[in-house]
Design an enzyme around this catalytic site. Sequence first.
Site, PDB file in Angstrom:
ATOM      1  N   GLU A   1      55.441  55.182  15.923  1.00 42.85           N
ATOM      2  CA  GLU A   1      56.467  54.236  15.450  1.00 42.85           C
ATOM      3  C   GLU A   1      57.827  54.955  15.364  1.00 42.85           C
ATOM      4  O   GLU A   1      58.854  54.410  15.745  1.00 42.85           O
ATOM      5  CB  GLU A   1      56.022  53.720  14.082  1.00 42.85           C
TER       6      GLU A   1
ATOM      7  N   ASP B   1      65.313  49.087   7.196  1.00 41.98           N
ATOM      8  CA  ASP B   1      65.020  48.678   5.825  1.00 41.98           C
ATOM      9  C   ASP B   1      65.519  49.594   4.711  1.00 41.98           C
ATOM     10  O   ASP B   1      66.272  49.188   3.848  1.00 41.98           O
ATOM     11  CB  ASP B   1      63.502  48.508   5.674  1.00 41.98           C
TER      12      ASP B   1
HETATM   13  C1  2M8 Z   1      59.654  47.328   9.541  1.00 39.52           C
HETATM   14  O1  2M8 Z   1      59.916  46.312   8.598  1.00 39.52           O
HETATM   15  C2  2M8 Z   1      58.892  45.542   7.956  1.00 39.52           C
HETATM   16  C3  2M8 Z   1      59.591  44.432   7.184  1.00 39.52           C
HETATM   17  O2  2M8 Z   1      60.244  43.582   8.085  1.00 39.52           O
HETATM   18  C4  2M8 Z   1      58.012  46.317   7.019  1.00 39.52           C
HETATM   19  O3  2M8 Z   1      58.316  47.482   6.689  1.00 39.52           O
HETATM   20  O4  2M8 Z   1      56.975  45.770   6.605  1.00 39.52           O
HETATM   21  C5  2M8 Z   1      61.007  47.761  10.151  1.00 39.52           C
HETATM   22  O5  2M8 Z   1      60.879  48.962  10.863  1.00 39.52           O
HETATM   23  C6  2M8 Z   1      61.543  46.663  11.055  1.00 39.52           C
HETATM   24  O6  2M8 Z   1      62.699  47.073  11.724  1.00 39.52           O
HETATM   25  C7  2M8 Z   1      60.491  46.220  12.071  1.00 39.52           C
HETATM   26  O7  2M8 Z   1      60.966  45.110  12.776  1.00 39.52           O
HETATM   27  C8  2M8 Z   1      59.148  45.884  11.402  1.00 39.52           C
HETATM   28  C9  2M8 Z   1      58.031  45.642  12.403  1.00 39.52           C
HETATM   29  O8  2M8 Z   1      57.987  46.684  13.336  1.00 39.52           O
HETATM   30  O9  2M8 Z   1      58.735  46.930  10.543  1.00 39.52           O
END
Ligand code: 2M8
Length: 446
Positions: free
Chosen positions: A415, A189
């Site tokens: 994470e 992101d």
């Molecule tokens: C993160 O992204 C989400 C948006 O999609 C967020 O920050 O709310 C990123 O690390 C993404 O790569 C990942 O798929 C998601 C869920 O783990 O979190």
Amino acid sequence: MTASSTHPALSRSGAPADPAELRRAATAVLLRNWTGRSTVPSRGLYPHQWSWDSAFITLGLRHVSARRAQQELESLLGAQWADGRLPHIVFDPATPSGAYFPGPEFWDAGASAAGPPAGVRTSGIIQPPVHALAAWETHRANPAESARRGFLSRVYPRLVAWHRYLGERRDLGGRGLAAIVHPWESGMDNSPVWDGPLDRVTPWSPGSFQRRDLDHAASGDRPTDLDYGRYLRLAADYRDHGYDDTAPHTFAAEDPALNALLILSEHALAGIAGALGLPAERHETRAAALTRALVDTLYDPDMGHFLARDLVDGERIRECSAAGLVPLAVPRLPVAGELLRTARGERFRLGHSHLVPSYDRTGHAFEPGRYWRGPGWFNVSWVIHRGLLRQGAAADAAALREQIRTSAAETGFAEYVDPLNGAGRGARDFSWTAATVLDLLAQESA
Ligand code: 2M8
């Protein structure tokens, strides 16, 4: 935070956990995060189903239960849009819609002509296509259970439609590569790679939305309010154009990781087609064409690295991130030797960093604790581990495998981790962290 504070069974002294204990603890994370249909990335921070998370989770879950791994993937494929896209979030109806922002009301996916099946609530953007790879590996883990449930014949048409969407609707640069229209689509992101293209985007004002992520994670580990303001502007513009890919885009880019993963998945489709007795050549031909386009368009010989290309000005973005190392996993990559040198060099210090840093350690925007601006991530490190094996770098692969196991054990399945000192960041009990560890443990015992 150490493993002893979250997982007493794992590691009392910070030493690597015993493989059997680690396997039990990783399995327990996936079981706790299972909702009955799929697995949430994290109970607090991400309480729905995410697209590329689900694929990585499947790759680990297949060693726990072939049946559950199939269900995981099929629940995501069940949310496929009429135009073939796989949405990046499938919202869990049992979770209050305010638990995550932006939620289903914001995305309003049902209003799009191309949208999801009736009764299914999703976002409207995509994430990297790891799914065919996950389906093929799930089949290979237990071919008898796969055949009994007709798994491959059920998922193959959906996976083909997904790749067709990427090849036809997302070839915005005209060179055969799939483009992203939002940084969230890269999965990385707030990578500094996107800073330049995002400068053109007028952010929503911070007072106009309420973030929920900061209820669950430290603000220093997360994107800034300015990032969020821009993410929301881009997503709302795409939504207001009915998620039409031919509408004008303020942000559009070709990302090397997404396209490398598409190539791996296209090879996997060839395997699936072969197993079903269907012609496989078209998938191999497409994988070869994508590989040529990836190298011709995104490889930068001066930097010895794959770069993203900004489709608004047509230029490659001169920032090195871990996305540019993901092509190591691509079969018959003509520049693998140079890319391996970059991985071992000062920018990433493979073997001397904790996991693979998500961004150039020598880069001007490197931040070791902030999300995709430096920390090491388990899913990306898993793909790069696969790349190292493919390129015959067995010692590098073994060292990375050991780091992945140790970091997961010592951080309580964080994470992501600080690549300089290994400290855990973001959420704990994170699903793809547990899943990639399970897969590597299974590979070792095989
Ligand atoms: C993160 O992204 C989400 C948006 O999609 C967020 O920050 O709310 C990123 O690390 C993404 O790569 C990942 O798929 C998601 C869920 O783990 O979190």
